[in-house]
Write an enzyme that holds these catalytic residues in place. Structure first.
Site, PDB file in Angstrom:
ATOM      1  N   ASP A 186       5.743   1.433   0.654  1.00  0.00           N
ATOM      2  CA  ASP A 186       4.945   1.448  -0.583  1.00  0.00           C
ATOM      3  C   ASP A 186       5.929   1.501  -1.758  1.00  0.00           C
ATOM      4  O   ASP A 186       6.486   0.481  -2.142  1.00  0.00           O
ATOM      5  CB  ASP A 186       3.990   2.646  -0.523  1.00  0.00           C
ATOM      6  CG  ASP A 186       3.074   2.766  -1.731  1.00  0.00           C
ATOM      7  OD1 ASP A 186       2.906   1.779  -2.462  1.00  0.00           O
ATOM      8  OD2 ASP A 186       2.514   3.858  -1.948  1.00  0.00           O
TER       9      ASP A 186
ATOM     10  N   PHE B 293      -5.303   0.811  -1.222  1.00  0.00           N
ATOM     11  CA  PHE B 293      -5.096   1.876  -0.238  1.00  0.00           C
ATOM     12  C   PHE B 293      -5.720   1.463   1.088  1.00  0.00           C
ATOM     13  O   PHE B 293      -6.916   1.207   1.170  1.00  0.00           O
ATOM     14  CB  PHE B 293      -5.670   3.201  -0.723  1.00  0.00           C
ATOM     15  CG  PHE B 293      -5.218   4.356   0.133  1.00  0.00           C
ATOM     16  CD1 PHE B 293      -3.955   4.911  -0.044  1.00  0.00           C
ATOM     17  CD2 PHE B 293      -6.034   4.864   1.136  1.00  0.00           C
ATOM     18  CE1 PHE B 293      -3.515   5.948   0.774  1.00  0.00           C
ATOM     19  CE2 PHE B 293      -5.606   5.902   1.954  1.00  0.00           C
ATOM     20  CZ  PHE B 293      -4.341   6.442   1.764  1.00  0.00           C
ATOM     21  N   VAL B 294      -4.893   1.382   2.122  1.00  0.00           N
ATOM     22  CA  VAL B 294      -5.360   0.885   3.416  1.00  0.00           C
ATOM     23  C   VAL B 294      -5.293   1.966   4.494  1.00  0.00           C
ATOM     24  O   VAL B 294      -4.497   2.906   4.398  1.00  0.00           O
ATOM     25  CB  VAL B 294      -4.529  -0.337   3.863  1.00  0.00           C
ATOM     26  CG1 VAL B 294      -4.798  -1.532   2.956  1.00  0.00           C
ATOM     27  CG2 VAL B 294      -3.033  -0.020   3.905  1.00  0.00           C
TER      28      VAL B 294
HETATM   29  P1  5GP Z   1       6.488   5.319  -0.038  1.00  0.00           P
HETATM   30  O1  5GP Z   1       7.445   6.456   0.042  1.00  0.00           O
HETATM   31  O2  5GP Z   1       7.072   3.991   0.388  1.00  0.00           O
HETATM   32  O3  5GP Z   1       5.837   5.232  -1.386  1.00  0.00           O
HETATM   33  O4  5GP Z   1       5.294   5.658   0.911  1.00  0.00           O
HETATM   34  C1  5GP Z   1       5.397   5.521   2.254  1.00  0.00           C
HETATM   35  C2  5GP Z   1       4.366   6.405   2.922  1.00  0.00           C
HETATM   36  O5  5GP Z   1       3.207   6.600   2.094  1.00  0.00           O
HETATM   37  C3  5GP Z   1       3.873   5.735   4.174  1.00  0.00           C
HETATM   38  O6  5GP Z   1       4.616   6.155   5.304  1.00  0.00           O
HETATM   39  C4  5GP Z   1       2.439   6.186   4.259  1.00  0.00           C
HETATM   40  O7  5GP Z   1       2.373   7.410   4.954  1.00  0.00           O
HETATM   41  C5  5GP Z   1       2.021   6.436   2.835  1.00  0.00           C
HETATM   42  N1  5GP Z   1       1.237   5.325   2.236  1.00  0.00           N
HETATM   43  C6  5GP Z   1       1.618   4.474   1.259  1.00  0.00           C
HETATM   44  N2  5GP Z   1       0.655   3.585   0.975  1.00  0.00           N
HETATM   45  C7  5GP Z   1      -0.368   3.865   1.810  1.00  0.00           C
HETATM   46  C8  5GP Z   1      -1.677   3.286   2.014  1.00  0.00           C
HETATM   47  O8  5GP Z   1      -2.107   2.308   1.394  1.00  0.00           O
HETATM   48  N3  5GP Z   1      -2.447   3.869   2.968  1.00  0.00           N
HETATM   49  C9  5GP Z   1      -2.022   4.941   3.711  1.00  0.00           C
HETATM   50  N4  5GP Z   1      -2.865   5.416   4.603  1.00  0.00           N
HETATM   51  N5  5GP Z   1      -0.810   5.515   3.538  1.00  0.00           N
HETATM   52  C10 5GP Z   1      -0.004   4.976   2.607  1.00  0.00           C
END
Ligand code: 5GP
Ligand code: MG
Length: 182
Positions: free
Chosen positions: A97, A146-147
């Site tokens: 993300d 958000f998925v």
């Molecule tokens: P980042 O540190 O890259 O922003 O976020 C990574 C973590 O955020 C992922 O391992 C996941 O747990 C959570 N995350 C980010 N976007 C989503 C989403 O759209 N849905 C869900 N369920 N978790 C997300």
């Protein structure tokens, strides 16, 4: 819930990723390091789609807090990580993300002195990247929504769905209104 990626689309793509890893890590001491908890479904499918010898290991990262859909403080628990010295590590997470989780995981994994580190994710929200890092392997680029499903949760629910679905505002309201255990 709106289906973004069907079970069969995911299955085909994961098989292709498995073939790619098999080509690139042939003859190498590969360890696939799954990130708990979101990667468990992908991990189970990907290792069975990979035809070279490999080891499986687990690390835990959390940045979401309960019923929030925005990132919180990152915590990494590396107490389950085995000896990775001299091994080629592929960190496997559900979604890239902002990328902050993957950056933190790289730092943690480098401390184990592996021969190499790369990253693989099922989903990449390309519009949200905040870091100077891109996943080496990814299944699908997706828009900023958000998925849930195929390992991804909302408030610890929905991980078991065999597809990836979009949580719309209505779905979020519904999920939060459901009676909780205990
Ligand atoms: P980042 O540190 O890259 O922003 O976020 C990574 C973590 O955020 C992922 O391992 C996941 O747990 C959570 N995350 C980010 N976007 C989503 C989403 O759209 N849905 C869900 N369920 N978790 C997300
Ligand atoms: Mg996660």
């Amino acid at each position: 819930m709106r289906v973004l990626l069907s079970e069969s689309e995911i299955s085909e793509r994961v098989k292709a990723l498995g073939r790619q890893l098999s080509d690139e890590y042939s003859g190498r001491p590969l360890t696939i390091l799954g990130v708990l908890t979101g990667s468990i479904v992908l991990l189970a499918d990907l290792i069975r789609a990979t035809s070279v010898p490999l080891r499986v290991a687990l690390i835990q990262a959390a940045s979401y807090r309960g019923a929030e859909t925005t990132p919180g403080r990152l915590t990494i628990n590396q107490s389950l990580v085995p000896d990775l010295r001299g091994r080629d590590v592929v960190i496997l997470d559900d979604i890239f993300d902002t990328g902050n989780t993957m950056v933190g995981l790289y730092q943690a994994v480098r401390g184990f002195q592996p021969a190499s580190v790369r990253s693989a994710v099922l989903l990449w929200k390309t519009a949200r990247t905040e870091v100077d890092l891109e996943p080496d392997y990814f299944g699908f680029r997706i828009p900023d929504e958000f998925v849930v499903g195929y390992g991804l949760d909302f408030n610890d629910d929905f991980r078991h769905l065999p597809y990836v679905g979009v949580m719309e505002d209505e779905d979020l309201k519904h999920a939060l209104a459901k009676p909780q255990d205990g």
